[in-house]
Write an enzyme that holds these catalytic residues in place. Structure first.
Site, PDB file in Angstrom:
ATOM      1  CB  ALA A  71      -1.043  -0.041   1.270  1.00  0.00           C
ATOM      2  CD  GLU A 282      -2.329  -3.370   7.460  1.00  0.00           C
ATOM      3  OE1 GLU A 282      -1.946  -2.357   6.682  1.00  0.00           O
ATOM      4  OE2 GLU A 282      -2.675  -3.280   8.515  1.00  0.00           O
TER       5      GLU A 282
END
Length: 337
Positions: A71, A282
């Site tokens: 990200a 995550e």
């Protein structure tokens, strides 16, 4: 099946990172620009690069990870629109290859070549390409300026052409910012949580889902500050003469479990309807350490969900059912298998 909807490729081969360094250096000195986009990364090297994720899947008891580029590495505020398009294609192609090589472990989600001030409709060619490659969704950055929020809010018609294509392709979008270039905002500790919270508030203020009833957004990191301040948002919606939040937003907005302590997950499960919670860790993301209070990794979020006082059927929704409903392309992919 235990589906982790939020995993990032944070163990990329050095060849990809070297390309990015040359690409950005080439902005200042064209002589340093990479001469080719061929990275010469073998299938074997790609498989080796995700061995840490495969080990954690096995150790922690998850089956499938929805996998996207790093990200923070999206960095939409860096470079030009052209370099962003090139970088997105390269990053997405590696995700596609990994998911083809290891289809039982990973399902692909892509990054979009967004750039500050550039209409989101310019991302449609890459979105269509990803759909053709079998991707199940994309990460959508509400702030391509990297902490300065110079683009219109998510409810503005600036975004509408992209939303139309997302609905047409049945692609789900995770609302996920990238790294911060604003020194006031640490990227994972502040900017990510700011982005999640701000996106929810923008959606609350508007009426986006009247125009796009089939649009599906996942807000990661437990929704930022939203569950903790659920009463505030209910009250603001009431003052703005909006419908109840369950009617106004929760048919289209969902939250993941990237919350790194049990009390946070317990609060989330009390406040947010079970149908709107999707399991995620995550894995190999923002917080990789061991919690000295528990002796377990902070990001081993399955442990927290396992401890919730919920029925077996509700936990099945969080671990699998909701993911298959919110990501219809994933559901179709699993059915074909």
């Amino acid at each position: 099946m235990i589906i982790d909807i939020h995993g990032h490729y944070t163990t990329e081969p050095q060849a990809l990172l070297a390309f990015r360094d040359k690409q950005l250096a080439g902005l200042a000195d064209p002589m340093r620009r990479p001469t080719t986009t061929e990275l010469n990364i073998s299938d074997q090297e790609l498989v080796r690069s995700v061995e840490p994720q495969l080990k954690l899947q096995k150790d922690r008891g998850s089956d499938l990870t929805i996998f996207s580029p790093r990200a923070a590495g999206m960095a939409h505020h860096v470079g030009t629109e052209a370099t962003g398009i090139e970088w997105s294609r390269l990053s997405n192609d590696l995700i596609g290859r990994i998911c083809t090589l290891l289809p039982d472990n990973f399902a692909p989600v892509g990054q979009l070549p967004q750039h500050p001030g550039v209409p989101p409709k310019n991302c449609i060619p890459e979105l269509e390409r990803l759909a053709g490659l079998g991707f199940v969704g994309v990460n959508l950055n509400p702030d391509p300026a990297g902490g300065y929020w110079t683009d219109p809010p998510l409810t503005d018609k600036w975004w509408y052409p992209l939303y139309e294509k997302l609905c047409e392709l049945e692609m789900t979008a995770m609302i996920h910012v990238t790294s911060s270039c604003n020194p006031a905002f640490h990227y994972t500790g502040a900017h990510y949580i700011n982005g999640d919270t701000t996106a929810f508030m923008q959606l609350l203020q508007g009426n986006l889902f009247k125009d796009f009833p089939a649009l599906r957004f996942v807000i990661p990191h437990g929704g930022g500050a939203v569950p903790f301040h659920w009463g505030r948002y209910r009250g603001l919606a009431q003052e703005m003469k909006k419908p109840l939040l369950k009617d106004h937003l929760l048919g289209n907005v969902f939250f993941d479990t990237c919350v790194y302590h049990l009390p946070g997950i317990e609060l989330m499960a009390k406040v947010i309807p079970v149908d709107n919670i999707l399991f995620a860790s995550e894995m190999l993301g923002a917080v990789k350490g061991v919690d000295p209070e528990t002796g377990q990794n902070y990001d081993d979020t399955k442990r927290y969900v396992d401890k919730l006082d919920l029925s077996t059927s509700d936990k099945q929704k969080i671990f699998e059912g909701n993911a298959r409903r919110v990501y219809p392309r994933l559901n179709s992919l699993l059915k074909r298998r």
